[in-house]
Design a protein around this motif. Structure first.
Motif, mmCIF file in Angstrom:
data_model
loop_
_atom_site.group_PDB
_atom_site.id
_atom_site.type_symbol
_atom_site.label_atom_id
_atom_site.label_comp_id
_atom_site.label_asym_id
_atom_site.label_seq_id
_atom_site.Cartn_x
_atom_site.Cartn_y
_atom_site.Cartn_z
ATOM 1 N N SER A 29 0.810 -1.219 0.000
ATOM 2 C CA SER A 29 0.000 0.000 0.000
ATOM 3 C C SER A 29 0.845 1.271 0.000
ATOM 4 C CB SER A 29 -0.921 -0.001 1.219
ATOM 5 O OG SER A 29 -0.158 -0.095 2.410
ATOM 6 N N GLY A 30 2.173 1.156 0.109
ATOM 7 C CA GLY A 30 3.040 2.330 0.085
ATOM 8 C C GLY A 30 3.980 2.383 1.273
ATOM 9 N N ARG A 31 4.589 3.521 1.449
ATOM 10 C CA ARG A 31 5.583 3.725 2.508
ATOM 11 C C ARG A 31 4.890 3.834 3.861
ATOM 12 N NH1 ARG A 31 10.654 2.350 2.554
ATOM 13 N NH2 ARG A 31 12.027 3.849 3.468
ATOM 14 N N VAL A 32 5.436 3.146 4.863
ATOM 15 C CA VAL A 32 4.871 3.099 6.214
ATOM 16 C C VAL A 32 5.907 3.640 7.191
ATOM 17 C CG1 VAL A 32 3.958 1.564 7.993
ATOM 18 C CG2 VAL A 32 3.473 1.103 5.596
ATOM 19 N N HIS A 33 5.433 4.344 8.207
ATOM 20 C CA HIS A 33 6.293 4.899 9.259
ATOM 21 C C HIS A 33 5.868 4.239 10.570
ATOM 22 C CE1 HIS A 33 8.520 8.791 10.450
ATOM 23 N NE2 HIS A 33 8.601 7.945 11.462
ATOM 24 N N VAL A 34 6.841 3.734 11.327
ATOM 25 C CA VAL A 34 6.568 2.947 12.534
ATOM 26 C C VAL A 34 7.350 3.493 13.713
ATOM 27 C CG1 VAL A 34 6.828 0.656 13.605
ATOM 28 C CG2 VAL A 34 6.176 0.844 11.186
ATOM 29 N N ASN A 35 6.714 3.480 14.890
ATOM 30 C CA ASN A 35 7.437 3.623 16.153
ATOM 31 C C ASN A 35 7.103 2.388 16.978
ATOM 32 O OD1 ASN A 35 8.966 5.844 17.926
ATOM 33 N ND2 ASN A 35 7.740 4.531 19.224
ATOM 34 N N ASN A 36 8.124 1.627 17.314
ATOM 35 C CA ASN A 36 7.964 0.437 18.136
ATOM 36 C C ASN A 36 8.602 0.741 19.490
ATOM 37 O OD1 ASN A 36 7.586 -2.154 19.078
ATOM 38 N ND2 ASN A 36 9.274 -3.013 17.919
ATOM 39 N N ARG A 37 7.779 0.928 20.514
ATOM 40 C CA ARG A 37 8.287 1.237 21.857
ATOM 41 C C ARG A 37 8.244 -0.029 22.698
ATOM 42 N NH1 ARG A 37 6.886 6.495 25.360
ATOM 43 N NH2 ARG A 37 8.433 7.240 23.864
ATOM 44 N N GLY A 38 9.407 -0.445 23.194
ATOM 45 C CA GLY A 38 9.503 -1.563 24.119
ATOM 46 C C GLY A 38 9.843 -1.020 25.492
ATOM 47 N N PHE A 39 9.150 -1.520 26.529
ATOM 48 C CA PHE A 39 9.394 -0.959 27.853
ATOM 49 C C PHE A 39 9.095 -1.963 28.952
ATOM 50 C CE2 PHE A 39 5.255 0.154 26.302
ATOM 51 C CZ PHE A 39 4.371 0.030 27.362
ATOM 52 N N VAL A 40 9.765 -1.767 30.078
ATOM 53 C CA VAL A 40 9.656 -2.624 31.257
ATOM 54 C C VAL A 40 8.907 -1.854 32.322
ATOM 55 C CG1 VAL A 40 10.962 -3.842 33.049
ATOM 56 C CG2 VAL A 40 11.821 -3.772 30.692
ATOM 57 N N VAL A 41 7.863 -2.495 32.892
ATOM 58 C CA VAL A 41 7.068 -1.824 33.923
ATOM 59 C C VAL A 41 7.292 -2.391 35.321
ATOM 60 C CG1 VAL A 41 5.291 -1.121 32.281
ATOM 61 C CG2 VAL A 41 5.014 -3.259 33.534
ATOM 62 N N SER A 42 7.872 -3.592 35.399
ATOM 63 C CA SER A 42 8.176 -4.202 36.696
ATOM 64 C C SER A 42 9.229 -5.287 36.486
ATOM 65 C CB SER A 42 6.913 -4.805 37.327
ATOM 66 O OG SER A 42 6.479 -5.934 36.592
ATOM 67 N N SER A 43 9.633 -5.932 37.556
ATOM 68 C CA SER A 43 10.678 -6.958 37.444
ATOM 69 C C SER A 43 10.235 -8.161 36.612
ATOM 70 C CB SER A 43 11.116 -7.420 38.826
ATOM 71 O OG SER A 43 10.032 -8.037 39.500
ATOM 72 N N ASP A 44 8.925 -8.318 36.396
ATOM 73 C CA ASP A 44 8.442 -9.477 35.647
ATOM 74 C C ASP A 44 7.443 -9.129 34.538
ATOM 75 O OD1 ASP A 44 6.293 -8.762 37.251
ATOM 76 O OD2 ASP A 44 5.830 -10.806 37.853
ATOM 77 N N LYS A 45 7.418 -7.867 34.110
ATOM 78 C CA LYS A 45 6.432 -7.487 33.096
ATOM 79 C C LYS A 45 6.999 -6.430 32.151
ATOM 80 C CE LYS A 45 2.337 -7.507 34.657
ATOM 81 N NZ LYS A 45 1.155 -7.113 35.439
ATOM 82 N N ALA A 46 6.844 -6.702 30.860
ATOM 83 C CA ALA A 46 7.270 -5.759 29.823
ATOM 84 C C ALA A 46 6.191 -5.691 28.745
ATOM 85 C CB ALA A 46 8.588 -6.205 29.216
ATOM 86 N N TYR A 47 6.182 -4.610 28.018
ATOM 87 C CA TYR A 47 5.190 -4.386 26.969
ATOM 88 C C TYR A 47 5.859 -3.819 25.729
ATOM 89 C CZ TYR A 47 1.458 -4.698 30.480
ATOM 90 O OH TYR A 47 0.605 -5.123 31.458
ATOM 91 N N GLY A 48 5.119 -3.849 24.636
ATOM 92 C CA GLY A 48 5.513 -3.172 23.416
ATOM 93 C C GLY A 48 4.307 -2.454 22.833
#
Length: 76
Positions: A29-48
């Motif tokens: 569909s064309g050119r795409v722009h992405v921001n992928n943020r990876g982060f840790v919220v606690s000693s046993d939990k991370a998100y993206g």
């Protein structure tokens, strides 16, 4: 990612640890722009958070991305 172009990979201040990977690539569909943020919220939990929009609409979509970052709450 076909036509991959790195924009930046850098740490950010968000919860305990965080990094943003921002890049562009080409889809059917064309050119795409992405921001992928990876982060840790606690000693046993991370998100993206993966934010993707047509490159031509990146600037106008940034307020929505900032709202996602500002209002995100980790699961209990």
């Amino acid at each position: 990612f076909p036509g991959y172009q790195e924009i930046r990979i850098e740490p950010c201040k968000y919860f305990l640890k965080c990094a943003d990977w921002e890049f562009r690539y080409t889809r059917d569909s064309g050119r795409v722009h992405v921001n992928n943020r990876g982060f840790v919220v606690s000693s046993d939990k991370a998100y993206g958070i993966w934010w993707s929009t047509p490159d031509s609409r990146w600037t106008e979509s940034l307020p929505y991305l900032q709202t996602v970052f500002r209002t995100f709450q980790p699961a209990p």
